[in-house]
Design a protein around this motif. Structure first.
Motif, PDB file in Angstrom:
ATOM      1  N   ILE A  68     -39.286  -4.851   4.222  1.00  0.00           N
ATOM      2  CA  ILE A  68     -40.328  -4.422   4.815  1.00  0.00           C
ATOM      3  C   ILE A  68     -40.559  -3.316   4.789  1.00  0.00           C
ATOM      4  CG2 ILE A  68     -42.927  -4.599   4.233  1.00  0.00           C
ATOM      5  CD1 ILE A  68     -42.438  -7.421   4.009  1.00  0.00           C
ATOM      6  N   GLY A  69     -40.027  -2.406   6.123  1.00  0.00           N
ATOM      7  CA  GLY A  69     -40.369  -1.836   6.561  1.00  0.00           C
ATOM      8  C   GLY A  69     -39.417  -0.559   5.874  1.00  0.00           C
ATOM      9  N   THR A  70     -38.293  -0.318   5.979  1.00  0.00           N
ATOM     10  CA  THR A  70     -37.372  -0.482   5.418  1.00  0.00           C
ATOM     11  C   THR A  70     -38.254   0.945   4.381  1.00  0.00           C
ATOM     12  OG1 THR A  70     -35.965  -1.023   6.555  1.00  0.00           O
ATOM     13  CG2 THR A  70     -35.497   1.075   4.450  1.00  0.00           C
ATOM     14  N   ILE A  71     -38.624  -0.402   3.424  1.00  0.00           N
ATOM     15  CA  ILE A  71     -39.293   0.490   2.334  1.00  0.00           C
ATOM     16  C   ILE A  71     -40.289   0.821   1.915  1.00  0.00           C
ATOM     17  CG2 ILE A  71     -40.337  -0.985   0.305  1.00  0.00           C
ATOM     18  CD1 ILE A  71     -38.083  -3.300  -0.143  1.00  0.00           C
ATOM     19  N   MET A  72     -41.432   0.986   2.534  1.00  0.00           N
ATOM     20  CA  MET A  72     -42.471   1.388   3.090  1.00  0.00           C
ATOM     21  C   MET A  72     -41.630   2.630   3.787  1.00  0.00           C
ATOM     22  SD  MET A  72     -44.852  -0.176   2.010  1.00  0.00           S
ATOM     23  CE  MET A  72     -45.396   1.086   2.156  1.00  0.00           C
ATOM     24  N   MET A  73     -41.047   3.004   4.665  1.00  0.00           N
ATOM     25  CA  MET A  73     -40.391   4.263   5.339  1.00  0.00           C
ATOM     26  C   MET A  73     -39.968   5.286   4.764  1.00  0.00           C
ATOM     27  SD  MET A  73     -38.389   6.494   6.276  1.00  0.00           S
ATOM     28  CE  MET A  73     -36.786   5.774   5.890  1.00  0.00           C
ATOM     29  N   PHE A  74     -39.717   4.693   3.020  1.00  0.00           N
ATOM     30  CA  PHE A  74     -39.093   5.737   2.050  1.00  0.00           C
ATOM     31  C   PHE A  74     -40.037   5.772   1.605  1.00  0.00           C
ATOM     32  CE2 PHE A  74     -37.332   5.593  -2.701  1.00  0.00           C
ATOM     33  CZ  PHE A  74     -36.955   7.329  -2.343  1.00  0.00           C
ATOM     34  N   SER A  75     -40.909   5.094   0.949  1.00  0.00           N
ATOM     35  CA  SER A  75     -41.992   5.176   0.352  1.00  0.00           C
ATOM     36  C   SER A  75     -42.823   6.408   0.663  1.00  0.00           C
ATOM     37  CB  SER A  75     -43.346   3.977  -0.229  1.00  0.00           C
ATOM     38  OG  SER A  75     -44.007   4.678  -0.675  1.00  0.00           O
ATOM     39  N   ALA A  76     -43.102   6.197   2.065  1.00  0.00           N
ATOM     40  CA  ALA A  76     -44.499   6.830   2.802  1.00  0.00           C
ATOM     41  C   ALA A  76     -43.112   8.222   2.947  1.00  0.00           C
ATOM     42  CB  ALA A  76     -44.118   6.446   4.571  1.00  0.00           C
ATOM     43  N   SER A  77     -41.919   8.504   3.538  1.00  0.00           N
ATOM     44  CA  SER A  77     -40.951   9.549   3.531  1.00  0.00           C
ATOM     45  C   SER A  77     -40.707  10.358   2.339  1.00  0.00           C
ATOM     46  CB  SER A  77     -40.310   9.584   4.674  1.00  0.00           C
ATOM     47  OG  SER A  77     -39.228   8.559   3.789  1.00  0.00           O
ATOM     48  N   TYR A  78     -41.170  10.274   1.324  1.00  0.00           N
ATOM     49  CA  TYR A  78     -40.315  11.370   0.309  1.00  0.00           C
ATOM     50  C   TYR A  78     -40.455  12.281  -0.069  1.00  0.00           C
ATOM     51  CZ  TYR A  78     -42.377   9.218  -3.981  1.00  0.00           C
ATOM     52  OH  TYR A  78     -43.982   9.224  -4.166  1.00  0.00           O
ATOM     53  N   ALA A  79     -41.877  12.558  -0.082  1.00  0.00           N
ATOM     54  CA  ALA A  79     -42.534  13.865  -0.491  1.00  0.00           C
ATOM     55  C   ALA A  79     -42.376  14.978   0.436  1.00  0.00           C
ATOM     56  CB  ALA A  79     -43.730  13.547  -0.583  1.00  0.00           C
TER      57      ALA A  79
END
Length: 419
Positions: A68-79
């Protein structure tokens, strides 16, 4: 009872031997058919199961959090990654490398005999001191702080090593002198020496959030190690007086600057206060926008350059915005289960060192989660505390996973009946 062969005829003796031989052959055949399944069960037991292998529930909880943490890190960081690096996958690729390295470290440490750490605890503490001293002679990073030792694409943060070293050293010390820990010279004095010296080095970086976390870990380890409660109260008064003196004399200028706007993120009155509270205010906007069910995975608005570096310390604000109060509560529940399971396993360890070490390593997760939530909701000043397994960062993630590997090593000897 076995028959008395001296009273039997020769034919009867031959029949008895023949029956015993047939019985032994039948038993061997039975073993040939049963043994493969038993071997598979025993092989699995070496990997999973309490008292015979690493703890499966703890593993599952940890891997769920990491995923979950890795998925949310990507969601939060891609922009932010696309804007600053022209590559939306910039942080994800590096985080995945850290995850792989961390899982390997966790696997290695889960098979490592944690009691061997008992002997090298002072050495590990010495390594932490060397790293804390080394970072002070290196060029300052962003904001004029000295917190990282650069190694190419990977930076080592000595404070992460220091957290582990403090837990390990006091687990070693308290288990060695457990019967004397109620005496001040075996509890208070070592605590002052170790924490005081590390706090001084972190003060020079400066890294006040590291001082807070290591201070809390020091108190925890000494307390569960047997230190009297009255010493905690006396120490608290002395520490409060020291902080007051430093604040009055200007020794905490950096810390005081981080406290500007604390609790005023939504009550700004000047342009300067508007800029000072920008990050915390947008964190609160993100949390409020999430509502009960959230905007949906990937649908955050505040991560589009409103919330600075959303992949780091304020990542949980994006989590709440996208997954809502329900999703955030579930994640916090998973964190609570991880801490509970880790402490339960540690308490069932067969030796004092394993108990203290496991409780300390697991409690670090809980302490950082609580402090991170208090920061992003403006209950604490913005001090830069990462969220375990969610925030971007190599040294923190790898160290945490390696430490969880030690907890899994402790679970191999946990005195709990298999379910």
């Amino acid at each position: 009872m076995a028959p008395n062969r001296k009273l039997l005829y020769k034919g009867d003796v031959n029949r008895i031997y023949d029956d015993e031989y047939k019985a032994s052959q039948a038993a061997k055949k039975e073993k040939l058919f049963i043994r493969p399944s038993r071997q598979r069960k025993m092989k699995n037991a070496k990997w999973f199961g309490i008292g015979m292998g690493i703890d499966l529930p703890f593993c599952i909880i940890l891997l769920v959090l990491l995923t979950i943490g890795t998925i949310m890190m990507f969601s939060a960081s891609y922009a932010f990654a696309y804007y600053t690096q022209s590559d939306s996958y910039y942080f994800l690729i590096r985080q995945l490398i850290f995850v792989v390295v961390g899982i390997i470290a966790m696997g290695v440490m889960s098979f490592f005999n944690y009691n061997k750490l008992h002997k090298i605890a002072p050495l590990v503490l010495g390594i932490a001191y060397v790293c804390l001293l080394a970072v002070l002679v290196l060029p300052a990073g962003d904001g004029g702080v000295k917190r990282w030792i650069p190694l190419g694409m990977f930076n080592i943060q000595p404070s992460e090593i220091a957290k582990f070293a403090v837990i390990l050293f006091f687990a070693h010390w308290a288990s060695k002198y457990y019967d004397k820990m109620q005496l001040a010279k075996f509890s208070v004095l070592p605590g002052i020496i170790v924490f005081g010296s590390i706090a001084m080095l972190l003060f020079l970086e400066p890294h006040y959030s590291g001082i807070v976390i290591i201070g809390m870990l020091t108190v925890l380890m000494l307390y569960i190690g047997g230190m009297k409660t009255k010493y905690l109260l006396i120490g608290g008064v002395i520490l409060g007086g020291l902080v007051l003196v430093l604040a009055v004399t200007g020794g905490l200028s950096y810390a005081m600057s981080r406290m500007d706007g604390w609790g005023q993120a939504l009550e700004y009155t000047t342009e300067e206060m508007w800029q000072t509270t920008w990050q915390t205010r947008n964190s609160l906007y993100a949390i409020g926008s999430g509502g009960l069910w959230g905007l949906g995975l990937g649908q955050s608005r505040q991560k589009y350059l409103y919330l600075p570096e959303p992949q780091n310390d304020f990542i949980f604000a994006i989590v709440v915005e996208e997954l809502g109060l329900i999703g955030a509560a579930i994640i916090l529940l998973i964190f609570a289960l991880l801490v509970w399971r880790g402490i339960t396993l540690s308490l069932r360890s067969k030796d004092k060192f394993g108990k203290l070490l496991g409780i300390g390593l697991t409690s670090q997760i809980g302490i950082q989660v609580v402090l991170n939530i208090l920061v992003i909701t403006d209950w604490l000043p913005n001090t830069g505390i990462s969220l375990p397994f969610f925030s971007y960062g190599g040294s923190s993630l790898i160290m945490l996973l390696a430490q969880m590997g030690i907890v899994l090593s402790i679970s191999r000897t946990a005195n709990i009946e298999r379910q």
